[in-house]
Write an enzyme that holds these catalytic residues in place. Structure first.
Site, mmCIF file in Angstrom:
data_model
loop_
_atom_site.group_PDB
_atom_site.id
_atom_site.type_symbol
_atom_site.label_atom_id
_atom_site.label_comp_id
_atom_site.label_asym_id
_atom_site.label_seq_id
_atom_site.Cartn_x
_atom_site.Cartn_y
_atom_site.Cartn_z
ATOM 1 N N HIS A 163 -43.184 -12.555 45.724
ATOM 2 C CA HIS A 163 -44.543 -12.118 44.880
ATOM 3 C C HIS A 163 -45.572 -11.803 45.469
ATOM 4 C CE1 HIS A 163 -42.352 -15.571 42.385
ATOM 5 N NE2 HIS A 163 -41.632 -14.120 42.669
ATOM 6 N N GLY A 170 -41.017 -27.303 47.963
ATOM 7 C CA GLY A 170 -42.786 -27.164 47.081
ATOM 8 C C GLY A 170 -41.621 -25.921 46.190
ATOM 9 N N THR A 171 -40.836 -25.808 45.883
ATOM 10 C CA THR A 171 -40.393 -24.806 44.224
ATOM 11 C C THR A 171 -40.118 -26.090 43.000
ATOM 12 O OG1 THR A 171 -40.155 -23.342 43.878
ATOM 13 C CG2 THR A 171 -38.321 -23.947 45.579
ATOM 14 N N SER A 172 -40.525 -25.270 41.820
ATOM 15 C CA SER A 172 -39.716 -26.552 40.802
ATOM 16 C C SER A 172 -38.850 -25.506 40.218
ATOM 17 C CB SER A 172 -40.849 -26.464 39.732
ATOM 18 O OG SER A 172 -41.255 -24.601 39.186
ATOM 19 N N ALA A 193 -43.532 -32.079 51.524
ATOM 20 C CA ALA A 193 -43.191 -31.702 52.545
ATOM 21 C C ALA A 193 -44.432 -31.131 53.388
ATOM 22 C CB ALA A 193 -43.570 -30.106 52.552
ATOM 23 N N TYR A 219 -58.004 -14.002 39.255
ATOM 24 C CA TYR A 219 -58.077 -14.076 41.177
ATOM 25 C C TYR A 219 -58.513 -13.767 42.148
ATOM 26 C CZ TYR A 219 -52.923 -13.758 38.766
ATOM 27 O OH TYR A 219 -51.835 -13.668 38.841
ATOM 28 N N ASP A 254 -51.103 -16.701 49.101
ATOM 29 C CA ASP A 254 -51.425 -16.880 50.067
ATOM 30 C C ASP A 254 -51.779 -17.959 51.307
ATOM 31 O OD1 ASP A 254 -50.198 -19.008 51.595
ATOM 32 O OD2 ASP A 254 -50.387 -20.783 50.105
ATOM 33 N N ASN A 298 -45.669 -18.162 47.616
ATOM 34 C CA ASN A 298 -46.820 -18.091 47.624
ATOM 35 C C ASN A 298 -46.902 -16.621 47.655
ATOM 36 O OD1 ASN A 298 -45.864 -20.892 47.383
ATOM 37 N ND2 ASN A 298 -46.808 -21.449 49.027
HETATM 38 P P1 OAD Z 1 -44.568 -24.627 40.774
HETATM 39 O O1 OAD Z 1 -46.228 -25.028 40.365
HETATM 40 O O2 OAD Z 1 -43.512 -24.370 39.931
HETATM 41 O O3 OAD Z 1 -44.572 -26.175 41.644
HETATM 42 C C1 OAD Z 1 -44.729 -26.872 42.321
HETATM 43 C C2 OAD Z 1 -43.344 -28.042 43.368
HETATM 44 O O4 OAD Z 1 -43.872 -28.316 44.279
HETATM 45 C C3 OAD Z 1 -42.962 -29.290 42.092
HETATM 46 O O5 OAD Z 1 -41.685 -28.811 42.199
HETATM 47 C C4 OAD Z 1 -43.639 -29.397 42.998
HETATM 48 O O6 OAD Z 1 -43.232 -31.032 42.476
HETATM 49 C C5 OAD Z 1 -43.868 -29.959 44.691
HETATM 50 N N1 OAD Z 1 -44.884 -30.603 45.491
HETATM 51 C C6 OAD Z 1 -46.094 -30.257 44.732
HETATM 52 N N2 OAD Z 1 -47.200 -31.154 45.756
HETATM 53 C C7 OAD Z 1 -45.777 -30.706 46.903
HETATM 54 C C8 OAD Z 1 -46.488 -31.400 48.515
HETATM 55 N N3 OAD Z 1 -47.011 -31.819 48.757
HETATM 56 N N4 OAD Z 1 -44.851 -31.509 48.935
HETATM 57 C C9 OAD Z 1 -43.455 -30.648 48.530
HETATM 58 N N5 OAD Z 1 -43.446 -30.746 47.522
HETATM 59 C C10 OAD Z 1 -44.713 -30.725 46.757
HETATM 60 O O7 OAD Z 1 -44.694 -24.078 41.673
HETATM 61 P P2 OAD Z 1 -43.824 -22.772 42.001
HETATM 62 O O8 OAD Z 1 -42.199 -23.434 42.151
HETATM 63 O O9 OAD Z 1 -43.774 -21.967 43.536
HETATM 64 O O10 OAD Z 1 -44.818 -16.351 40.768
HETATM 65 O O11 OAD Z 1 -43.737 -21.534 41.046
HETATM 66 C C11 OAD Z 1 -42.924 -20.675 41.514
HETATM 67 C C12 OAD Z 1 -43.512 -19.134 40.234
HETATM 68 O O12 OAD Z 1 -44.114 -19.254 39.337
HETATM 69 C C13 OAD Z 1 -44.758 -18.353 41.486
HETATM 70 O O13 OAD Z 1 -44.589 -18.070 42.857
HETATM 71 C C14 OAD Z 1 -45.262 -18.313 40.231
HETATM 72 C C15 OAD Z 1 -44.974 -18.247 39.057
HETATM 73 O O14 OAD Z 1 -45.127 -17.834 38.666
HETATM 74 C C16 OAD Z 1 -45.992 -15.642 39.886
HETATM 75 O O15 OAD Z 1 -46.677 -15.897 39.428
HETATM 76 C C17 OAD Z 1 -44.974 -14.455 39.809
#
Ligand code: OAD
Length: 251
Positions: free
Chosen positions: A122, A190-192, A234, A70, A107, A105
């Site tokens: 988070h 930007g979330t999976s 994005a 971290y 950050d 996020n």
């Molecule tokens: P992920 O790493 O799972 O997903 C990232 C997403 O962003 C994917 O769908 C990519 O297609 C998309 N992506 C990448 N670059 C991009 C861009 N330039 N513009 C738009 N989209 C883009 O991240 P999260 O979904 O945020 O939680 O993950 C969710 C949580 O999983 C995190 O907060 C973390 C983890 O477990 C904890 O630590 C509690």
């Protein structure tokens, strides 16, 4: 990557919206140079899975290892700058009647882009808390002991973030649930969508009648009555979308 066109019907929906909810994930900060969560464990860390570092059990078993991981991430996040997607959402907050900005996020880039009110689901990597009492710790000596001791009780301090298996902060979850129930438009950016409870916010908002807009690199661009999907970065799409819906935002 070319940006898909923004349908006129969506621009109209945005202009009419009384309450817009936005959920962001790691992808919105990718263009700031922060690896997405599922791509974060590169180099030295590639031998670990996120679940092996981002848990209370991992911290108990190997506090120095988790602290060091971290610390590296915190330095990357501190050095990063907000990108046009963060600024576009801050502009949306200034021009739409009500925007609830929810982020997974840790950050702090939305705040640094000028977003006045950010619901951090988070937590925030720049904040610390005691691992025993869970009270915030304002000052600590980085670099001496790893992890440094809590100045009050001597237990290890840890980042004030949510690890796998931990509860989301109640206040943040309450605001998210309220936004899901009452918004007219729900953005998922930007979330999976792999981690609950945030993963079900968009389908729940749609169930309450909201139009859902998805922006990430996993979907195919498509347009339906209640669901707009954009395969786009994005940082390219959001500034265009905000300018189209609120031309005054460009001023
Ligand atoms: P992920 O790493 O799972 O997903 C990232 C997403 O962003 C994917 O769908 C990519 O297609 C998309 N992506 C990448 N670059 C991009 C861009 N330039 N513009 C738009 N989209 C883009 O991240 P999260 O979904 O945020 O939680 O993950 C969710 C949580 O999983 C995190 O907060 C973390 C983890 O477990 C904890 O630590 C509690």
């Amino acid at each position: 990557m070319s940006t898909p066109p923004i349908p006129a019907a969506l621009i109209e929906i945005l202009r009419q919206a009384r309450h817009i909810a936005v959920l962001t994930g790691a992808g919105i900060s990718a263009e700031s140079g922060i690896p997405t969560f599922r791509a974060a464990l590169t180099g030295l860390w590639s031998q670990y899975r996120p679940e092996e570092l981002a848990t209370p059990a991992a911290f108990r078993a190997n506090p120095a290892l988790v602290w060091q991981w971290y610390s590296g991430l915190r330095a990357t996040m501190r050095a990063a700058q907000p990108n046009p997607a963060h600024y576009a959402l801050a502009a949306m907050q200034r021009h739409a009647p009500k925007v609830t900005l929810l982020t997974q996020n840790i950050d702090g880039l939305h705040q640094r882009a000028g977003s006045p009110d950010v619901v951090e689901l988070h937590g925030n990597i720049h904040h610390m808390k005691c691992s025993a009492e869970h009270e915030p710790v304002e000052a600590w000596a980085e670099g001496s002991e790893e992890p440094p001791p809590c100045p009050r009780c001597g237990a290890h301090i840890r980042p004030d973030i949510v690890w796998f298996g931990e509860r989301l902060p109640d206040a943040a979850l309450d605001r998210a649930n309220e936004a899901v129930r009452t918004c007219d438009v729900f953005f998922s950016i930007g979330t999976s969508g792999e981690v609950e409870p945030a993963a079900s916010f968009a389908p729940r908002a749609m169930g309450h009648g909201a139009t859902v807009v998805v922006i990430n690199l996993d979907v195919t661009t498509s347009e339906a009555r209640w669901l707009y999907r954009f395969h786009a970065q994005a940082g390219q799409l959001l500034p265009e979308l905000v300018r189209a819906a609120w031309p005054e935002a460009a001023a």
